[in-house]
Enzyme design. Structure first.
Site, PDB file in Angstrom:
ATOM      1  N   ASN A  79      38.207  37.125  38.485  1.00  0.00           N
ATOM      2  CA  ASN A  79      39.283  38.081  38.646  1.00  0.00           C
ATOM      3  C   ASN A  79      38.841  39.416  39.300  1.00  0.00           C
ATOM      4  O   ASN A  79      39.730  40.160  38.867  1.00  0.00           O
ATOM      5  CB  ASN A  79      39.561  38.335  37.121  1.00  0.00           C
ATOM      6  N   ILE A  87      40.532  44.519  40.568  1.00  0.00           N
ATOM      7  CA  ILE A  87      40.488  43.647  39.224  1.00  0.00           C
ATOM      8  C   ILE A  87      41.877  43.445  38.893  1.00  0.00           C
ATOM      9  O   ILE A  87      42.902  43.925  39.105  1.00  0.00           O
ATOM     10  CB  ILE A  87      40.020  44.808  38.183  1.00  0.00           C
ATOM     11  N   CYS A  88      41.983  42.073  38.459  1.00  0.00           N
ATOM     12  CA  CYS A  88      43.091  41.552  37.943  1.00  0.00           C
ATOM     13  C   CYS A  88      43.261  41.293  36.304  1.00  0.00           C
ATOM     14  O   CYS A  88      42.521  40.655  35.990  1.00  0.00           O
ATOM     15  CB  CYS A  88      43.622  40.136  38.715  1.00  0.00           C
ATOM     16  N   LEU A  89      43.952  42.388  35.650  1.00  0.00           N
ATOM     17  CA  LEU A  89      43.642  42.422  34.267  1.00  0.00           C
ATOM     18  C   LEU A  89      44.887  43.029  33.711  1.00  0.00           C
ATOM     19  O   LEU A  89      45.367  44.071  34.409  1.00  0.00           O
ATOM     20  CB  LEU A  89      42.371  43.379  34.038  1.00  0.00           C
ATOM     21  N   GLN A 122      41.972  36.765  40.923  1.00  0.00           N
ATOM     22  CA  GLN A 122      42.223  37.588  42.269  1.00  0.00           C
ATOM     23  C   GLN A 122      41.438  37.286  43.312  1.00  0.00           C
ATOM     24  O   GLN A 122      42.060  37.720  44.524  1.00  0.00           O
ATOM     25  CB  GLN A 122      41.273  39.163  41.703  1.00  0.00           C
TER      26      GLN A 122
END
Lengths: 194, 538
Positions: A79, A87-89, A122
């Site tokens: 991610n 960052i993929c959050l 990500q």
């Protein structure tokens, strides 16, 4: 307008239990909207023992809009972009709530390190490796942690020497390293950005 | 075709306003009652259609913003009654279920708890601060701004979410403000506590925000009624505030919608109504227009046509002495486009052209001339159709303006001059409506013509004949509605001649209408049955 009073209170709180929580924040050059967060790699993961720097930028509508966060330290994680640290959050995007804080966001990053979500990646390359060849993934992630996220791996002298080798002056390298708490990636970025 | 009916309508002064409901009927349900049989569509099953214009066959309703608000209120009132919930809760439920009253009912009575969970509809709870035990002080911290507030100040705060979570008014306002400026998502706003999920209703939003935000929020609220509904669309005309609701395309029926703003559009592609051509052709034509116009512009800006063979020439280097490529090989001067043989010392040397300079000063090379000359071989065909398409479009726009002027001012004036009640003057408005409609159809026949295959020569010729006739007929009508009318607008009342005028204009309107209806149908059928010749005027 950035809610300065809230940000200051947040910083005080983070400072108070940084040893316990494993996350800390330092302000960059008197600009309250720019900070550098650090999180320790969670125990029992390939990131254990590493210290990861996160670039934090607060939009003016903070806390009503989420802080922008990006890893400065290179991380091998489904991610997180292995290229630029993006960052993929969800809580940094649509799931953000003003009742969340920088500390909770950093803690969520830490949690993300322990529990990757390869289905919502990500970095597709990392995610694919994670799903198809978990052992290699762990190896690479650990190697990246050793190489990029371990402060103690090199002494200050070696770090300075490394930077001088890249063409920076010794004084500049030293002060850059000091201001970044010995983090060579951070120092390098600082030197490069002038 | 029932031209007689039409004539009677026009003569008898009986309102056939429902045909033009866009203009006068204050409600729209009228459009559903149109008598299709009158127009004999039955003969045309497939993609035939309603006569070009004015008569959409399908049922639909045109709603103004006021109508939409009213419908929203009615829906909320119904749900409030049926479910015994507050108006706010009814609004939350309806927005969640896309304003479908029956869906709200069905879901609610099937499983109320699950609906409440997914919608975020919590039963009002006591505010958080009242639930705190007395022992823990008399103040609470807002977990957004981190300021502490005393219970007494909290009790005076306006924000009272059903879930009871406490944030101070300032922070709630900031939270809602951010959501509203983020878009229509603010209509399904949830509590700021990340673990809560309680829906924040309209009443709380509106009690906190500033006027600007309130306007925006109300706007989203209104729009949601149309935009969340697959069976509703906004009229695409710029500045038009009407929506079309409940359009159900029948088999082979027209997709044309006549909005109350008098814009006709295609439900399917949302372009302006374009019969007799289909949506695909329209898309192709519009794309071609934008692409070709760029080519055209480039050519106009960067090239000149060879004075002899008219091929465009780009001058990318060298002197003014141009030699066209074989087979033309014409030698000419780039500046004045005259033959090079005329050039020499007499014109001021080979590298200057005083002929050009002199002519330029006399204004010989004016821009319009230049542009006309610029039509190129390869583009001539397209340009031919495009120009005529565009000219008809501007005629249509002009006629539309005239029509509005007619409705706003002239009719009144005419009524005074000729001592006729306004209701007796409908035939004038009708004539203008017909003109606008015919211009639109005529315009699209040029797109039709452009895509008509070259090899179908007979068809092409016949098409052009029909088009020519249509044009001539329309000119007659236009002339009568414009020039002849002026006599009566400016002159003395003359009962007899005015009645003659009425007969003439109404007759022309009817004849032209019939002709265009037949034309549209014929073109839509690919000119198959026309070739045998039934499209002679009856």
């Amino acid at each position: 307008m950035l809610d300065v009073s809230r940000v200051q209170k947040e910083l005080v709180e983070i400072e108070r239990d940084k040893n316990l929580s494993g996350v800390s924040i330092a302000i960059c050059e008197d600009d309250l909207a720019r900070m550098r967060g650090t999180i320790t790699g969670p125990v029992g993961t390939p990131y254990e023992g590493g210290i990861f720097s996160v670039d934090i930028h607060l939009p003016s509508a903070y806390p009503f809009e989420p802080p922008k966060m990006q890893f400065i330290t290179k991380v091998w994680h489904p991610n997180v972009s292995s290229q630029n640290g993006a960052i993929c959050l969800d809580i940094l995007k649509d799931q953000w709530s003003p009742a969340l804080t920088l500390k909770t966001a950093l803690l969520s990053l830490q949690a993300l390190l322990s529990t990757p979500e390869p289905d919502d990646p990500q970095d597709a390359v990392v995610a694919q490796q994670y799903l198809r060849d978990y052992a290699t993934f762990v190896g690479t992630a650990r190697y990246w942690t050793e190489t990029f996220a371990k402060r103690g791996s090199l002494g200050l002298k070696e770090k300075v020497a490394k930077l001088v080798e890249m063409g920076f002056s010794e004084d500049a390298s030293k002060s850059a390293l000091e201001s970044c708490g010995g983090d060579e990636n951070g120092a390098l970025e600082k030197l490069c950005s002038g | 075709m029932d031209s007689e009916d039409d004539m009677q309508d026009a003569w008898g002064g009986e309102s056939d306003g429902e045909f033009y409901d866009s203009n006068e009927e204050e409600d729209d349900e009228g459009s559903s009652d149109k008598e299709e049989a009158d127009y004999g569509f039955d003969d045309f099953a497939a993609d035939d259609g309603a006569p070009s214009s004015r008569m959409p066959q399908a049922n639909y309703t045109i709603l103004s913003e006021k109508d939409i608000r009213q419908r929203q209120e009615e829906a909320i009132a119904t749900i409030t009654n049926f479910l015994s919930v507050s108006k706010t809760d009814a609004g939350i439920l309806l927005r969640h279920f896309k304003w479908s009253v029956s869906k709200v009912n069905d879901e609610w009575f099937a499983d109320e708890e699950s609906v409440r969970r997914s919608v975020g509809l919590v039963r009002p709870t006591r505010p958080e601060y009242q639930r705190r035990s007395r022992g823990r002080g008399q103040e609470m911290r807002c977990t957004i701004c981190f300021e502490t507030h005393s219970f007494s100040s909290i009790s005076r705060m306006k924000a009272e979410p059903a879930c009871g979570h406490f944030f101070c008014d300032v922070c709630w306002t900031g939270y809602i403000h951010t959501a509203i400026n983020d878009g229509p998502g603010c209509l399904t706003l949830r509590c700021a506590d990340p673990s809560c999920g309680a829906a924040i209703g309209e009443d709380m939003v509106l009690s906190l925000v500033c006027t600007d935000d309130r306007t925006k929020y109300n706007r989203y609220l209104l729009r949601s009624y149309v935009e969340d509904n697959r069976k509703a669309k906004w009229c695409p005309a710029p500045g038009c505030e009407y929506a079309v609701l409940g359009f159900v395309p029948g088999v082979g029926a027209s997709y044309d919608i006549v909005c109350k703003c008098s814009f006709n559009f295609c439900w399917n592609c949302l372009e302006e109504a374009h019969r007799p051509v289909d949506c695909g052709t329209v898309k192709k034509w519009i794309r071609k227009n934008s692409a070709e116009s760029e080519n055209m512009n480039w050519i106009l800006a960067n090239s000149k046509p060879c004075p002899k063979c008219k091929r465009p020439i780009e001058k990318n280097q060298g002197c003014m002495h141009i030699t066209c490529t074989p087979p033309c090989k014409f030698e000419f001067c780039w500046l004045c486009l005259g033959a090079w043989t005329d050039h020499g010392e007499r014109t001021g040397g080979f590298y200057a052209c005083n002929r050009y300079e002199a002519a330029k000063q006399e204004g010989v090379y004016d821009e319009a001339d230049r542009r006309r000359d610029m039509a190129k071989n390869s583009l001539e065909r397209y340009t031919h159709y495009y120009e005529r398409w565009a000219t008809n479009e501007s005629s249509r726009a002009k006629a539309h303006t005239d029509l509005q002027q007619m409705q706003a001012v002239q009719i009144e004036k005419l009524s005074d001059k000729q001592c006729q009640p306004v209701s007796q003057l409908k035939f004038v408005t009708e004539a203008w409506l017909q003109i606008v409609e015919c211009r639109r159809v005529l315009k699209w026949t040029y797109a039709y013509g452009y895509y008509l295959p070259d090899q179908e020569d007979a068809k092409k010729q016949f098409f052009e004949y029909l088009q020519g006739e249509a044009e001539a007929g329309l000119e007659r009508l236009h002339q009568c509605a414009e020039k002849d009318l002026h006599v009566f607008l400016d002159g003395e009342p003359g009962q007899a001649t005015f009645n003659d005028f009425r007969t003439k204009l109404a007759g022309l309107t009817s004849v032209t209408r019939t002709y265009f209806e037949n034309l549209v149908r014929a073109l839509e059928n690919g000119l198959t049955d026309v070739v045998q010749g039934p499209l002679r005027r009856s």
